[in-house]
Design an enzyme around this catalytic site. Sequence first.
Site, PDB file in Angstrom:
ATOM      1  N   LYS A   1       7.246   5.453  -6.406  1.00 12.02           N
ATOM      2  CA  LYS A   1       8.410   5.171  -5.567  1.00 12.02           C
ATOM      3  C   LYS A   1       9.541   4.530  -6.362  1.00 12.02           C
ATOM      4  CE  LYS A   1       6.295   5.532  -1.086  1.00 12.02           C
ATOM      5  NZ  LYS A   1       6.008   4.946   0.235  1.00 12.02           N
TER       6      LYS A   1
ATOM      7  N   ARG B   1      -2.766   5.479  -1.376  1.00  9.73           N
ATOM      8  CA  ARG B   1      -2.242   6.850  -1.297  1.00  9.73           C
ATOM      9  C   ARG B   1      -1.468   7.125  -2.580  1.00  9.73           C
ATOM     10  NH1 ARG B   1       2.486   9.521   0.345  1.00  9.73           N
ATOM     11  NH2 ARG B   1       2.122  11.499   1.443  1.00  9.73           N
TER      12      ARG B   1
END
Length: 385
Positions: free
Chosen positions: A331, A366
């Site tokens: 991210k 995840r």
Amino acid sequence: MTSTVPMTVPGAVPTLALLPPPVRPADLYLRPTAFLSGAEADRAVAAGQALRLAGSGFAFALLEVAVRTPEGSVRAIAPADAVRDWMAGLEPAAARRAAVLLAALTTPPLTVGEPAWAGLGLGRPLIQGIVNVTPDSFSDGGDHADSAAAVAHGRALLEAGADILDVGGESTRPGAQPVDPAEEAARVVPVIRALAEAGAVVSVDTRRASVMRSALAAGARIVNDITALAGDPDSLTVAAAAGCPVVLMHMQGEPGTMQQDPQYRDVVLDVFDGLEERLLAAEAAGIPRHRIAVDPGIGFGKTVEHNLALLRQVGIFHALGCPVLVGLSRKRFIASLSRGEEPKQRLPGSLAAGLATLSQGVQILRVHDVAETWQARAVWGSIGL
């Protein structure tokens, strides 16, 4: 108003005696800290110096108590016995709230009759591998956009050690535009069917009830929804009727606009409140808590500082009584803290942040990079547990 900085007495950590009583029970929060693991945790628990964290191999020696006030939030850290003594002096409703939170922190999230979540035990952290069947995902858009490539990628992630495969057909990166549900279903259903037939535990990453229904019929076992089953009026009904596990994620706003100046009074407590509200809605719809996992939604309507606060204090979400899932792989905040790397160059930061959350008892990660995460988990577990 942006996130508050915990109030402190000059030169000292606030004591419990300085905490104001909560005006409402919901203004009270408990967060485990001073984590221990392995033999050290066992010794501390046996000696009454720490409490076991949610049935895991971890223990915690201290509790942070947070109380919301009209001005912000006040926090103090103390041993559990001192916190219990403080709780005894609260008004009955607040004392009950504190007891519920403490029980959730010290009780396995799965009941005796439910030894596994989606058929998977939580004795070690689970790895959820990402299979994006999209042309425009932020990290791997287009890499596996056709069914054959996506199935091959999913099989490779299974071989690399993924416990769950998370199949999504709509990019929810910042600025993304919605995909027609029929198109989304056409992307994911063939992939889910093939991977489920190969024996994979598949989750469908969608916010559309019609896609959930089609995916579950194709063999998906889990619904993973960035809107916490609030984005479609039929989602709660579909998930409840299916009897499947669900992941409720926190998001402020919509993917198209969520990164446009997100604001919180106190990001950790606000996200906790949002997830607690959705948990109660799910339970009211007929989804028992033992089928629910929660995700604080790193990067979904949060600044870099918001993300860091959530990651530093992610242990608070164990007080919801559910497995905690964190998705932070590749991210943007990682590049913001480093040298502006492109998504596929963010693996080291993804591993560092992921292991930091595992050290607070997070049960599911995840990730895009399954083999690397598997190896990191193995070494981390051998050292720490």
